[in-house]
Scaffold this motif. Structure first.
Motif: not given
Length: 194
Positions: A65-76, A102-108
């Motif tokens: 669970n810990a490494f899958l969570l950190m791996g998912s956060i790394s992918l994001l 610009y980012s995924v959901s933002d433009k400033r």
């Protein structure tokens, strides 16, 4: 375009210049490499060491669970690093500066004039602390465009990936003066005092 937070971090490198235009952009290569390294680290440990571990191992579920969570956060984070983009465009003809982020959901961003900035400030890392002990063996030069009301500081860098070292003072001064002449503002060299 929405306004930026007051203490936004600018990290811009000279990408293109001509007689009437200068364009600074962020270097996404390092960010993408960092995201790939984090993904490789967490997913590699999971696939090489945790996944093949027998089910009888008591900590397998927690480690999975810990490494899958950190791996998912790394992918994001990698996805964010790939999509993030920032640029600063200086146009001499109409004397304007346009910053876009610009980012995924933002433009400033913002649009200002050259006279909204007082000077370009160059300074290097302090080499000694108050006790006279050396704290930095390889200090480098930094460059900030300082706003007229002193609340806006835009950090810019020369086009090279390697910054100017302390002993490259002539090159640093030449870069600061090039920007100052382009914008018709002053160049200021800040000397650290201890």
């Amino acid at each position: 375009m929405r306004a930026l937070p007051k203490h936004h971090a600018y990290n811009l490198f000279l990408e293109k210049e001509s007689q009437y235009l200068m364009v600074f952009k962020n270097k996404r290569t390092y960010s993408i490499m960092l995201g790939l390294a984090l993904c490789g680290f967490f997913w590699g440990i999971y696939l090489l060491f945790i996944f093949p571990t027998p089910e009888a191992f008591i900590y397998k579920t927690a480690l999975t669970n810990a490494f899958l969570l950190m791996g998912s956060i790394s992918l994001l984070a990698l996805f964010y690093f790939i999509s993030a983009y920032e640029s600063l465009t200086l146009r001499k003809v109409n004397r304007t500066i346009i910053y876009e982020y610009y980012s995924v959901s933002d433009k400033r961003g913002w649009k200002k004039h050259f006279n909204d900035f007082q000077y370009i400030q160059m300074y290097k890392d302090p080499e000694f602390n108050a006790n006279g002990m050396r704290i930095n063996k390889h200090s480098i030069w930094h460059f900030d465009l300082v706003g007229a009301d002193d609340d806006l500081r835009v950090t810019i860098h020369p086009g090279t990936l390697k910054p100017f070292k302390a002993w490259q003072e002539e090159e640093a001064i030449a870069f600061a003066e090039k920007i100052a002449q382009f914008m018709e503002i002053k160049a200021q060299k800040l000397i650290a005092e201890f």
